[in-house]
Design an enzyme around this catalytic site. Structure first.
Site, PDB file in Angstrom:
ATOM      1  N   GLU A   1      -3.220  -6.045   8.201  1.00 32.35           N
ATOM      2  CA  GLU A   1      -2.464  -4.845   7.842  1.00 32.35           C
ATOM      3  C   GLU A   1      -1.119  -4.966   8.529  1.00 32.35           C
ATOM      4  OE1 GLU A   1      -5.010  -1.760   9.254  1.00 32.35           O
ATOM      5  OE2 GLU A   1      -6.451  -2.035   7.637  1.00 32.35           O
TER       6      GLU A   1
ATOM      7  N   GLU B   1      23.681  10.586  18.637  1.00 32.12           N
ATOM      8  CA  GLU B   1      22.688  11.267  19.465  1.00 32.12           C
ATOM      9  C   GLU B   1      23.260  11.878  20.738  1.00 32.12           C
ATOM     10  OE1 GLU B   1      19.179   8.909  20.124  1.00 32.12           O
ATOM     11  OE2 GLU B   1      18.748   8.773  17.979  1.00 32.12           O
TER      12      GLU B   1
ATOM     13  N   GLU C   1       8.901  -5.027  13.240  1.00 32.45           N
ATOM     14  CA  GLU C   1      10.091  -4.369  13.784  1.00 32.45           C
ATOM     15  C   GLU C   1      10.665  -5.158  14.961  1.00 32.45           C
ATOM     16  OE1 GLU C   1      11.658  -0.202  15.794  1.00 32.45           O
ATOM     17  OE2 GLU C   1       9.520  -0.650  15.822  1.00 32.45           O
TER      18      GLU C   1
ATOM     19  N   GLU D   1      19.733  15.533  10.448  1.00 28.12           N
ATOM     20  CA  GLU D   1      19.302  16.904  10.136  1.00 28.12           C
ATOM     21  C   GLU D   1      17.959  17.260  10.750  1.00 28.12           C
ATOM     22  OE1 GLU D   1      19.069  17.790   5.991  1.00 28.12           O
ATOM     23  OE2 GLU D   1      21.234  17.751   5.724  1.00 28.12           O
TER      24      GLU D   1
ATOM     25  N   SER E   1       5.820  -4.463  18.294  1.00 32.97           N
ATOM     26  CA  SER E   1       4.350  -4.532  18.169  1.00 32.97           C
ATOM     27  C   SER E   1       3.984  -5.670  17.236  1.00 32.97           C
ATOM     28  CB  SER E   1       3.797  -3.213  17.616  1.00 32.97           C
ATOM     29  OG  SER E   1       4.050  -2.151  18.489  1.00 32.97           O
ATOM     30  N   PRO E   2       4.131  -6.925  17.670  1.00 32.43           N
ATOM     31  CA  PRO E   2       3.973  -8.056  16.761  1.00 32.43           C
ATOM     32  C   PRO E   2       2.562  -8.256  16.208  1.00 32.43           C
ATOM     33  CG  PRO E   2       4.228  -8.827  19.012  1.00 32.43           C
ATOM     34  CD  PRO E   2       4.488  -7.343  19.023  1.00 32.43           C
TER      35      PRO E   2
ATOM     36  N   GLU F   1      24.291   5.079  16.651  1.00 33.86           N
ATOM     37  CA  GLU F   1      23.237   5.906  17.242  1.00 33.86           C
ATOM     38  C   GLU F   1      23.670   6.531  18.564  1.00 33.86           C
ATOM     39  OE1 GLU F   1      20.382   6.994  16.036  1.00 33.86           O
ATOM     40  OE2 GLU F   1      20.622   5.905  14.151  1.00 33.86           O
TER      41      GLU F   1
ATOM     42  N   ILE G   1       0.825  -1.203   0.000  1.00 31.38           N
ATOM     43  CA  ILE G   1       0.000   0.000   0.000  1.00 31.38           C
ATOM     44  C   ILE G   1       0.865   1.261   0.000  1.00 31.38           C
ATOM     45  CG2 ILE G   1      -1.798   1.255   1.279  1.00 31.38           C
ATOM     46  CD1 ILE G   1      -2.651  -1.485   0.097  1.00 31.38           C
ATOM     47  N   PHE G   2       1.982   1.200   0.721  1.00 27.41           N
ATOM     48  CA  PHE G   2       2.837   2.375   0.881  1.00 27.41           C
ATOM     49  C   PHE G   2       4.272   1.910   1.083  1.00 27.41           C
ATOM     50  CE2 PHE G   2       5.094   5.141   3.907  1.00 27.41           C
ATOM     51  CZ  PHE G   2       5.088   6.340   3.207  1.00 27.41           C
TER      52      PHE G   2
END
Length: 189
Positions: free
Chosen positions: A44, A101, A124, A143, A118-119, A97, A20-21
């Site tokens: 989804e 940071e 992720e 940035e 968030s399975p 990171e 979809i995206f």
């Protein structure tokens, strides 16, 4: 109760998948799946390359960054973290990171755990590392990042938890892991 993770009992077979995206950080697909009972359902799914985070202690204090999070419309205090670049090793991402940071480099990173964020709708996987031997590096945030770096005590962390200023899963987990580390004096055992 079946606890075999390779069980076919709850497996859903993908019948069709539609992208979809596709963005810089995530993509979204809608899958049609065949359920074990023969019916079809829609899923989804957010596809994400994964991320690394670092629970870094500097002189006994937790290094955190405060930043505005648009999806929540508020500022959060978080441990340093970021997404994996394509093919990037999670430990290398954690080191990158941390320095980008906070301006600190870890002499050594130890993997504490990895977990899915968030399975129910996303793939992720986040890798959580620990570092307590730090040296000065060069802060170089992206940035589009505006960060305030802080080194906080356990008391401050508990206060920020109570106030909802520490409100994301990776940082909540890191604070409780830190508490356990303080209580035990080690990570395992």
């Amino acid at each position: 109760m079946n606890t075999d993770s390779n069980s076919e009992l709850n497996r859903e077979e993908t019948v069709k998948s539609d992208e979809i995206f596709k963005g810089k950080m995530i993509s979204l697909q809608v899958d049609t799946v065949a359920l074990p009972n023969g019916k079809h359902a829609t899923r989804e799914i957010v596809k994400h390359p994964g991320a690394s985070a670092v629970m870094a202690l500097l002189n006994g204090k937790l290094l955190v960054v405060e930043q505005f999070r648009k999806p929540l419309e508020k500022c959060l205090i978080e441990i340093p973290a970021g997404k994996l670049d394509s093919g990037e090793d999670p430990m290398e991402a954690a080191a990158r990171e941390l320095e980008e940071e906070t301006g600190y480099r870890a002499k050594k990173l130890t993997l504490l755990n990895s977990f899915y964020t968030s399975p129910g709708f996303a793939d992720e996987k986040l890798y959580l590392y620990f570092a307590d031997e730090l040296e000065q590096g060069v802060q170089n945030p992206d940035e589009d990042e505006e960060l305030i770096v802080k080194a906080i005590t356990m008391e401050q962390a508990e206060k920020y938890l109570a106030e909802g200023r520490i409100d994301d899963a990776k940082t909540v987990l890191a604070v409780y892991a830190w508490k356990l580390y303080i209580a035990r004096g080690q990570w395992q055992g």
